[in-house]
Structure formats: C-alpha cells, structure tokens
Design an enzyme around this catalytic site. Sequence first.
Site, short mmCIF file in Angstrom:
data_model
loop_
_atom_site.label_atom_id
_atom_site.label_comp_id
_atom_site.label_asym_id
_atom_site.label_seq_id
_atom_site.Cartn_x
_atom_site.Cartn_y
_atom_site.Cartn_z
N ASP A 110 0.98 -0.81 0.32
CA ASP A 110 0.25 0.17 -0.15
C ASP A 110 1.10 1.54 -0.10
OD1 ASP A 110 -3.40 1.34 0.49
OD2 ASP A 110 -1.71 1.75 2.57
N HIS A 308 -7.16 -6.12 -1.58
CA HIS A 308 -6.12 -5.14 -1.70
C HIS A 308 -5.08 -6.28 -0.32
CE1 HIS A 308 -4.08 -1.37 -0.99
NE2 HIS A 308 -4.36 -1.36 -0.10
#
Length: 330
Positions: A110, A308
Amino acid sequence: MSTSTTPASTEKITHRMILSTSGRIHVAEQGSGPLVLLVHGFPESWYSWRHQLPALAAAGYRAAAIDVRGYGRSSKPAEVAAYRMLELVEDNVAVVRALGERTAAIVGHDWGSPIAANSALVRPDVFRAVGLLSVPYAPRGGPRPSEIFARMGGEEEFYISYFQEYGRAEAEIEPDVRGWLAGLYAALSADTMPPAGAPDPHFVSRGGRLRDRFPTGRLPAWLSEDDLDVYAGEFERTGMTGALNRYRNMDRDWEDLARFDGAPITQPSLFIGGSLDASTTWMADALKAYPTTLPGLASSHVLEGCGHWVQQERREEVNELLTGWLASQS
C-alpha cells in the site's frame, strides 16, 4: 529490547526503538541473516507483516517491520510537512544503520510500496532490492497529484482528495475507530468487498462519508477479532492524523522528487498485487511499463481473486514469492 506476545503466534518477535530525524521509529524483528525491511501501508502497522516475519526468519533472513512515522509506537511530529517522502526515506536509512547493517532489501505494501520504491530510488547505496505489494511503481511525472485526484469521480470525491483537509477524515474515523477499520478492511478484501455495480467505497458522495459505502456484518477471513483489536488499539491510542498526513504531502513529494522525474528503479525488484485490488487494476499501465521503469524486475504477480491486503489475504503465496525472490538475489 523486549520480547512481546501478540495474536497470530508472534511470541518470538522482538521490539526496539530506533532514533531517527522524527525522534523514534518502532521496529519489530525476527530472525538473523541478510536484512529485509518491511514497510506497511494505511491504515495498518508493523502487525500487517505478522505472517511474513516468521516465514522470512525461517528462510534465513533478519526481518524487520517498522511502524511508519505517525503510526503505532513511532514518533508523530506535529507538522504536516514532516511526513513528506524524503523524511520517510531517511527514517528507513536510520533503521538500517541502527540495526548495524549497510544495506537491506526493502518491501512495502500500500503506501509502503511507494515508500519502498522511493527509498530504493533515492538511496540505492542502502537498498539493494525492492519488493512492491499492491501499488505498482510509477515514476514521478505529469501534473501535480492533487490536480489528478481532483478530476477523478465526477460528482463524487475520490478518497485521497477527501483526506486532504486537516481534521475532516479524523472527524469521521475517530469516534468509532474499530468500526471504521473493520468496514474499510472488509471493503477492500476479496471475500467481503461490495458486489460489482455497488457504489465504489473509494469515493465519497458530496456531503457524505467514506464509511457510508463500507460493508457491515462480518470480517474478512484473514482478519480475526483479536487482529482487529490490535489495529484498533493502536489508532484509538494515537489518533489518525499522523497516518493521514502521508496523503497530505503528495504535492510536496512531487516537488521534492523533481530530479527523479521519469527515473527507473534499477535494483532487483518484485511486484505482487491482487486481481480484485483497485490499487493494482487502476494502474495497469504502470505494470505494462515495467520493462522501462523496473528494468531489474525479477517477476510480477497478480494473484487471482485476491483483494488489497495481499500479504494477509494470501500469506502463504506471498511468503513463497518473497522468499524465492530474496533467495535469487544471493
């Protein structure tokens, strides 16, 4: 140094504080051997690497997961500008030096992915290899980031633009940190994300809140109640401003990194993303550009049916890919 017991069998992980330009950086480490620095994203902590620390240690590496400046037990400077990218790069260098090493491989997820990428770009003398999870590398260039994100979403507001105003997102999140985190984690996980055609949780309706589009009712399979307690406990103690200030420095980063406009990262590299992760799919053009932007790329993997939170959703696959890639560098 102390030994800490937390959920997910992390009893062998040791914790220490390291001095940096921000004051201190908290490091959780396990194992011995070549150093691998692990950099988390938003809104997480060192704990997002709880499955990688023992796997890397078992493979013969010294794995060190930090709390990024503004998170967990690391320092939280008051100035927004203290969270600019070049400051975070220097934090990573300080960790490597304080651990008694000259070089390290660096892996980020991320926001940790661009932090890792820029660490390798700015300090190739320190970071000998770079692994990127979820967010592909895209060289600095084009318009200011704030201009790009302001144009996204039409009548709706992109979440990065929503985060720009100091205090606005904090007012949404901090009254119910645990519930907000649970909703966000579920919204971006393969098994709990909203179905196709539902309103996109990356955008905010005018006058609305991000959490209005988060799913409710169950946690993703990778996240236990105990895991959620760890994450929520950190942010309930620290607040969200330090974490959000990373988003508020993108234009400063664009200015600071002007000398690296269009620059490739030449060190050995690895990319791992999820096929259901917007951070990966929105940047498909960046993946296609890897022969130019990451000429040292060993391999690129998009895990089918993964969301994610790749190193938590698909920990065994990620561990195998990471250890195999690291072994190929020796």
